[in-house]
Design an enzyme around this catalytic site. Sequence first.
Site, PDB file in Angstrom:
ATOM      1  N   HIS A 108       4.097  -3.965   3.480  1.00  0.00           N
ATOM      2  CA  HIS A 108       4.431  -2.571   3.161  1.00  0.00           C
ATOM      3  C   HIS A 108       4.439  -1.689   4.412  1.00  0.00           C
ATOM      4  O   HIS A 108       4.959  -0.575   4.371  1.00  0.00           O
ATOM      5  CB  HIS A 108       3.471  -2.008   2.100  1.00  0.00           C
ATOM      6  CG  HIS A 108       2.107  -1.635   2.597  1.00  0.00           C
ATOM      7  ND1 HIS A 108       1.000  -2.443   2.429  1.00  0.00           N
ATOM      8  CD2 HIS A 108       1.657  -0.537   3.246  1.00  0.00           C
ATOM      9  CE1 HIS A 108      -0.066  -1.852   2.944  1.00  0.00           C
ATOM     10  NE2 HIS A 108       0.307  -0.690   3.450  1.00  0.00           N
ATOM     11  N   ASP A 167       1.767  -9.244   0.277  1.00  0.00           N
ATOM     12  CA  ASP A 167       1.856  -8.102   1.194  1.00  0.00           C
ATOM     13  C   ASP A 167       1.583  -8.520   2.638  1.00  0.00           C
ATOM     14  O   ASP A 167       0.933  -7.799   3.394  1.00  0.00           O
ATOM     15  CB  ASP A 167       0.878  -6.994   0.770  1.00  0.00           C
ATOM     16  CG  ASP A 167       1.254  -5.637   1.355  1.00  0.00           C
ATOM     17  OD1 ASP A 167       2.369  -5.508   1.906  1.00  0.00           O
ATOM     18  OD2 ASP A 167       0.426  -4.712   1.278  1.00  0.00           O
ATOM     19  N   GLY A 216      -3.388   3.842   7.532  1.00  0.00           N
ATOM     20  CA  GLY A 216      -3.137   3.436   8.917  1.00  0.00           C
ATOM     21  C   GLY A 216      -3.873   2.169   9.291  1.00  0.00           C
ATOM     22  O   GLY A 216      -3.522   1.494  10.259  1.00  0.00           O
ATOM     23  N   ASN A 217      -4.930   1.836   8.530  1.00  0.00           N
ATOM     24  CA  ASN A 217      -5.633   0.569   8.747  1.00  0.00           C
ATOM     25  C   ASN A 217      -4.872  -0.618   8.167  1.00  0.00           C
ATOM     26  O   ASN A 217      -5.181  -1.773   8.472  1.00  0.00           O
ATOM     27  CB  ASN A 217      -7.028   0.589   8.124  1.00  0.00           C
ATOM     28  CG  ASN A 217      -8.105   1.117   9.035  1.00  0.00           C
ATOM     29  OD1 ASN A 217      -8.742   2.126   8.749  1.00  0.00           O
ATOM     30  ND2 ASN A 217      -8.325   0.442  10.149  1.00  0.00           N
ATOM     31  N   SER A 218      -3.891  -0.355   7.310  1.00  0.00           N
ATOM     32  CA  SER A 218      -3.165  -1.437   6.640  1.00  0.00           C
ATOM     33  C   SER A 218      -2.571  -2.408   7.650  1.00  0.00           C
ATOM     34  O   SER A 218      -1.901  -2.006   8.598  1.00  0.00           O
ATOM     35  CB  SER A 218      -2.039  -0.865   5.779  1.00  0.00           C
ATOM     36  OG  SER A 218      -2.541  -0.157   4.692  1.00  0.00           O
ATOM     37  N   GLY A 222       8.178 -21.030 -15.857  1.00  0.00           N
ATOM     38  CA  GLY A 222       8.986 -20.369 -16.876  1.00  0.00           C
ATOM     39  C   GLY A 222       8.279 -20.210 -18.202  1.00  0.00           C
ATOM     40  O   GLY A 222       8.875 -20.458 -19.256  1.00  0.00           O
ATOM     41  N   VAL A 223       7.013 -19.774 -18.155  1.00  0.00           N
ATOM     42  CA  VAL A 223       6.260 -19.552 -19.388  1.00  0.00           C
ATOM     43  C   VAL A 223       5.545 -18.202 -19.311  1.00  0.00           C
ATOM     44  O   VAL A 223       5.272 -17.689 -18.228  1.00  0.00           O
ATOM     45  CB  VAL A 223       5.215 -20.660 -19.639  1.00  0.00           C
ATOM     46  CG1 VAL A 223       5.892 -21.990 -19.912  1.00  0.00           C
ATOM     47  CG2 VAL A 223       4.243 -20.779 -18.470  1.00  0.00           C
TER      48      VAL A 223
END
Length: 307
Positions: free
Chosen positions: A59, A89, A161-163, A219-220
């Site tokens: 992100h 992420d 900003g730490n991300s 697919g369940v």
Amino acid sequence: MSTKPRVAANTHQPLPPSVKGTPFEHKFRERMRAHGEEMLGAGSGFLIDPGGVIVTNAHVVGGADQITVSLADGTEFPAHLVGSDDLTDIAVIQIHVPHPMPFVPWGDSRLVNIGDWIMAAGNPFGLGSSVTAGIVSARGRDIGTSPFDDFFQIDAPINPGNSGGPSFNLGGQVVAVNTAIVSPTGGSVGIGFGLPSEIVAPIVEELRRNGHIDRGWLGVTLADGPGRNGVQIVGIDRNGPAMKAHLHIGDVITAVNDEPIDTSRMLIRSIAAKRPGSTVALHIRRRHDPMSLDACVGHRPDEDMDD
């Protein structure tokens, strides 16, 4: 070190919360006026290779037309996106450097216990080279961002900003990537979340090899039972891998390749870890009768959030 995505925009965009009200707001506004550009986001990252390979959050760089990396000494480099994975992420970017760069090593997050000290590094509010200390207060936190949530809860000041920044153990090894905070106010309230290195490191390596992550899919639609004895199928995608394997609504999956399955999250992760096109043995209960079926794992659709 910080990663600072800079996105060219035809319309005016507001300043990001990570820089608004900080000493860097004036600098960013001047840059925008000079270049006709808008700084849409700022975050952190860390070098894992002397050749300039950097790990950050998806992100932080997602949707950026340009990415600029600013090192602690003020040197700036243009960067390109190697690959990203929205479900965890995680993103890998690359800068081209004239000489080998110092880098940080991975640590084993499986050795991190509740109560252990941890240090979170990054660029909160654009203030570079900040480090805060705290403890790991929980493991395996699900904060509802994706089926693959498995966070450390870090009781330390982590701000916008730490991300994308690293969290270190006391040996100076990266054991988590700072990803999210609990923030009713927009600033730190002392609780953050980091994705453990045991999850991040393999994703980073696959992104470096392929630029994307291929995950398995069955697919369940699933529902956890009242006990911890398998997960029930409550829906099956038409012409999906489960239908082709002759699974039925009401079947209870108890194991994958002899790996016991207790919750839907366990099944999603188990199937997602399988390479599309591979075959798995599903152990199920159908009307109280145990049986086994082979299923060819499909390719997980980007928008699909079930298994």
